[in-house]
Design a protein around this motif. Sequence first.
Motif, PDB file in Angstrom:
ATOM      1  N   THR A  64       0.664  -1.031   0.004  1.00  0.00           N
ATOM      2  CA  THR A  64      -0.075   0.288   0.198  1.00  0.00           C
ATOM      3  C   THR A  64       1.067   1.372   0.214  1.00  0.00           C
ATOM      4  OG1 THR A  64      -0.214   0.039   1.914  1.00  0.00           O
ATOM      5  CG2 THR A  64      -1.242  -0.931   0.845  1.00  0.00           C
ATOM      6  N   CYS A  65       0.437   2.118  -0.524  1.00  0.00           N
ATOM      7  CA  CYS A  65       1.373   3.761  -0.545  1.00  0.00           C
ATOM      8  C   CYS A  65      -0.887   4.729  -0.030  1.00  0.00           C
ATOM      9  CB  CYS A  65       0.994   3.872  -1.219  1.00  0.00           C
ATOM     10  SG  CYS A  65       2.031   5.867  -2.022  1.00  0.00           S
ATOM     11  N   ALA A  66       0.142   5.504   0.678  1.00  0.00           N
ATOM     12  CA  ALA A  66      -0.960   6.565   1.221  1.00  0.00           C
ATOM     13  C   ALA A  66      -0.678   8.049   0.446  1.00  0.00           C
ATOM     14  CB  ALA A  66      -0.283   6.956   2.876  1.00  0.00           C
ATOM     15  N   ILE A  67      -1.925   8.524  -0.118  1.00  0.00           N
ATOM     16  CA  ILE A  67      -1.921   9.169  -0.314  1.00  0.00           C
ATOM     17  C   ILE A  67      -2.002  11.059   0.254  1.00  0.00           C
ATOM     18  CG2 ILE A  67      -2.944  11.030  -2.107  1.00  0.00           C
ATOM     19  CD1 ILE A  67      -4.884   8.708  -2.899  1.00  0.00           C
ATOM     20  N   THR A  68      -0.775  11.316   0.036  1.00  0.00           N
ATOM     21  CA  THR A  68      -0.497  12.483   1.238  1.00  0.00           C
ATOM     22  C   THR A  68      -0.257  13.918   0.084  1.00  0.00           C
ATOM     23  OG1 THR A  68       1.796  12.163   1.023  1.00  0.00           O
ATOM     24  CG2 THR A  68       0.744  10.758   2.645  1.00  0.00           C
ATOM     25  N   ALA A  69       0.276  14.459   0.921  1.00  0.00           N
ATOM     26  CA  ALA A  69       0.652  16.387   0.331  1.00  0.00           C
ATOM     27  C   ALA A  69       1.768  15.981  -1.106  1.00  0.00           C
ATOM     28  CB  ALA A  69       1.285  17.438   1.257  1.00  0.00           C
ATOM     29  N   ASP A  70       2.597  14.464  -0.483  1.00  0.00           N
ATOM     30  CA  ASP A  70       3.446  13.836  -1.693  1.00  0.00           C
ATOM     31  C   ASP A  70       3.293  12.944  -2.790  1.00  0.00           C
ATOM     32  OD1 ASP A  70       6.128  13.151  -2.531  1.00  0.00           O
ATOM     33  OD2 ASP A  70       6.526  12.255  -0.783  1.00  0.00           O
ATOM     34  N   ILE A  71       2.244  13.887  -3.871  1.00  0.00           N
ATOM     35  CA  ILE A  71       2.089  13.369  -4.774  1.00  0.00           C
ATOM     36  C   ILE A  71       3.212  12.672  -5.942  1.00  0.00           C
ATOM     37  CG2 ILE A  71       0.860  13.704  -7.048  1.00  0.00           C
ATOM     38  CD1 ILE A  71      -1.281  14.000  -4.414  1.00  0.00           C
ATOM     39  N   PRO A  72       3.982  13.400  -5.600  1.00  0.00           N
ATOM     40  CA  PRO A  72       5.334  12.753  -6.776  1.00  0.00           C
ATOM     41  C   PRO A  72       5.828  11.307  -5.926  1.00  0.00           C
ATOM     42  CG  PRO A  72       6.037  15.160  -6.399  1.00  0.00           C
ATOM     43  CD  PRO A  72       4.509  14.669  -5.605  1.00  0.00           C
ATOM     44  N   GLY A  73       5.691  11.531  -5.295  1.00  0.00           N
ATOM     45  CA  GLY A  73       5.719  10.105  -4.638  1.00  0.00           C
ATOM     46  C   GLY A  73       5.001   9.085  -4.223  1.00  0.00           C
ATOM     47  N   MET A  75       3.408   9.235  -7.482  1.00  0.00           N
ATOM     48  CA  MET A  75       3.500   8.694  -8.804  1.00  0.00           C
ATOM     49  C   MET A  75       4.763   7.609  -9.113  1.00  0.00           C
ATOM     50  SD  MET A  75       0.937   9.941 -10.264  1.00  0.00           S
ATOM     51  CE  MET A  75      -0.263  10.829  -9.620  1.00  0.00           C
ATOM     52  N   ALA A  76       5.477   7.569  -7.951  1.00  0.00           N
ATOM     53  CA  ALA A  76       6.757   7.345  -8.416  1.00  0.00           C
ATOM     54  C   ALA A  76       6.349   5.488  -7.804  1.00  0.00           C
ATOM     55  CB  ALA A  76       7.899   7.901  -7.061  1.00  0.00           C
ATOM     56  N   PHE A  77       5.810   5.327  -6.719  1.00  0.00           N
ATOM     57  CA  PHE A  77       4.647   4.507  -6.558  1.00  0.00           C
ATOM     58  C   PHE A  77       4.351   3.083  -7.487  1.00  0.00           C
ATOM     59  CE2 PHE A  77       1.300   1.479  -5.237  1.00  0.00           C
ATOM     60  CZ  PHE A  77       2.486   1.137  -3.278  1.00  0.00           C
ATOM     61  N   ILE A  78       3.180   3.872  -8.108  1.00  0.00           N
ATOM     62  CA  ILE A  78       2.169   3.637  -9.450  1.00  0.00           C
ATOM     63  C   ILE A  78       3.423   3.173  -9.883  1.00  0.00           C
ATOM     64  CG2 ILE A  78       0.765   4.118 -10.728  1.00  0.00           C
ATOM     65  CD1 ILE A  78      -0.713   5.953  -8.941  1.00  0.00           C
ATOM     66  N   ARG A  79       4.337   4.344 -10.606  1.00  0.00           N
ATOM     67  CA  ARG A  79       4.956   3.940 -11.962  1.00  0.00           C
ATOM     68  C   ARG A  79       5.907   2.547 -11.853  1.00  0.00           C
ATOM     69  NH1 ARG A  79       6.593   8.387 -11.693  1.00  0.00           N
ATOM     70  NH2 ARG A  79       5.211   9.185 -13.454  1.00  0.00           N
ATOM     71  N   ASP A  80       6.358   2.188 -10.383  1.00  0.00           N
ATOM     72  CA  ASP A  80       7.485   1.467 -10.476  1.00  0.00           C
ATOM     73  C   ASP A  80       6.748   0.055 -10.062  1.00  0.00           C
ATOM     74  OD1 ASP A  80      10.079   0.117  -8.833  1.00  0.00           O
ATOM     75  OD2 ASP A  80       8.553  -0.400  -6.849  1.00  0.00           O
ATOM     76  N   ARG A  81       5.724  -0.152  -9.694  1.00  0.00           N
ATOM     77  CA  ARG A  81       4.865  -1.742  -9.352  1.00  0.00           C
ATOM     78  C   ARG A  81       3.751  -1.554 -11.103  1.00  0.00           C
ATOM     79  NH1 ARG A  81       6.374   1.075  -5.512  1.00  0.00           N
ATOM     80  NH2 ARG A  81       6.736  -0.590  -3.336  1.00  0.00           N
ATOM     81  N   LEU A  82       3.896  -0.356 -11.490  1.00  0.00           N
ATOM     82  CA  LEU A  82       2.133  -0.455 -12.719  1.00  0.00           C
ATOM     83  C   LEU A  82       3.317  -1.991 -13.570  1.00  0.00           C
ATOM     84  CD1 LEU A  82      -0.299   0.177 -13.868  1.00  0.00           C
ATOM     85  CD2 LEU A  82       1.757   1.932 -14.995  1.00  0.00           C
ATOM     86  N   ASP A  86      -1.632  -5.083 -12.076  1.00  0.00           N
ATOM     87  CA  ASP A  86      -2.656  -3.987 -12.210  1.00  0.00           C
ATOM     88  C   ASP A  86      -2.346  -2.855 -10.536  1.00  0.00           C
ATOM     89  OD1 ASP A  86      -3.559  -4.101 -14.392  1.00  0.00           O
ATOM     90  OD2 ASP A  86      -5.332  -5.225 -13.368  1.00  0.00           O
ATOM     91  N   VAL A  87      -2.742  -1.677  -9.992  1.00  0.00           N
ATOM     92  CA  VAL A  87      -2.306  -1.134  -9.418  1.00  0.00           C
ATOM     93  C   VAL A  87      -3.683  -0.136  -8.952  1.00  0.00           C
ATOM     94  CG1 VAL A  87      -1.326   1.350  -7.930  1.00  0.00           C
ATOM     95  CG2 VAL A  87       0.392  -0.369  -9.620  1.00  0.00           C
ATOM     96  N   VAL A  88      -4.599  -0.191  -8.206  1.00  0.00           N
ATOM     97  CA  VAL A  88      -5.688   0.403  -7.834  1.00  0.00           C
ATOM     98  C   VAL A  88      -5.758   1.681  -7.100  1.00  0.00           C
ATOM     99  CG1 VAL A  88      -7.419  -0.238  -5.983  1.00  0.00           C
ATOM    100  CG2 VAL A  88      -6.957  -2.158  -7.528  1.00  0.00           C
ATOM    101  N   ALA A  89      -5.943   2.639  -6.963  1.00  0.00           N
ATOM    102  CA  ALA A  89      -5.953   3.654  -6.622  1.00  0.00           C
ATOM    103  C   ALA A  89      -7.515   3.869  -6.164  1.00  0.00           C
ATOM    104  CB  ALA A  89      -5.618   4.779  -7.639  1.00  0.00           C
ATOM    105  N   MET A  90      -7.327   3.925  -5.118  1.00  0.00           N
ATOM    106  CA  MET A  90      -8.976   4.929  -3.940  1.00  0.00           C
ATOM    107  C   MET A  90      -9.345   6.216  -4.261  1.00  0.00           C
ATOM    108  SD  MET A  90      -9.345   1.970  -1.338  1.00  0.00           S
ATOM    109  CE  MET A  90      -8.017   2.257  -0.011  1.00  0.00           C
ATOM    110  N   VAL A  91     -10.530   6.948  -4.154  1.00  0.00           N
ATOM    111  CA  VAL A  91     -10.317   8.142  -4.917  1.00  0.00           C
ATOM    112  C   VAL A  91     -11.660   8.568  -4.261  1.00  0.00           C
ATOM    113  CG1 VAL A  91      -8.589   8.310  -5.948  1.00  0.00           C
ATOM    114  CG2 VAL A  91     -11.404   8.914  -6.701  1.00  0.00           C
ATOM    115  N   SER A  92     -11.599   8.918  -2.711  1.00  0.00           N
ATOM    116  CA  SER A  92     -13.414   9.430  -2.178  1.00  0.00           C
ATOM    117  C   SER A  92     -14.267  10.042  -3.154  1.00  0.00           C
ATOM    118  CB  SER A  92     -13.250  10.717  -1.002  1.00  0.00           C
ATOM    119  OG  SER A  92     -12.803  11.704  -1.471  1.00  0.00           O
ATOM    120  N   GLY A  93     -15.347   9.639  -2.580  1.00  0.00           N
ATOM    121  CA  GLY A  93     -16.554  10.448  -3.869  1.00  0.00           C
ATOM    122  C   GLY A  93     -16.400   9.686  -4.849  1.00  0.00           C
TER     123      GLY A  93
END
Length: 223
Positions: A64-73, A75-82, A86-93
Amino acid sequence: MAFYKFSVTVDCRMDKQNKIIVVGIGPGNPDYIVPKGLKTIQGAKYLVGGKRALADFAQAGQDTCAITADIPGVMAFIRDRLPKADVVAMVSGDPGYYSLLDALRREFAPEQIEVIPGISSMQYAFAKIALPWHDATLASFHGRVPQPEAIEYKPGKILGMLTDSQHNSHTIPQILLEHGWPADARLYICSRLSYPDEAIYTCTMQDAAAKPLVTHGIIIAHE
């Protein structure tokens, strides 16, 4: 001389391209996530989401990777694992309404992204007051200020707004009054939507300051 014919079958299909699957998890309460979204989250090898979303949905063994103010971080997590899965990203709403989807589209090709829609807090708020929203104007005070034409008063206008700590249920009504809204226009101030302590306060524009302060929520205004 004998000639023999050989039949060769060539599979020309390309290997499946891994996807970034963006799942809208609804207004907050896990009861409001759509079944396909929940199934996708549960089957994820790599899972991205806010801290509260990870606490609600992440399972043992998921990376897992927590979404924080470090958006580049993020993106790096997603790019490394893609390349691995598949990488699943949960967003509210709903992903289409002020979410990480904008940032993902700037970093990855649209063909790499799959979206599973969810119930937005705005949609939920209109449902709770049984008010159709097909003619509503939607605006966001969350980390931004809407254009004047978006919030200015017009007869019959229905206005739905996202709020934040600075632009909240006490300050936004004053802004609307300055943009021509009548003092007796009706407001619905919505807090903690979908949670057990959900609250919706109904008042006029001029009486909003007498209601409890709501920061991160929804305000709906109409005559």
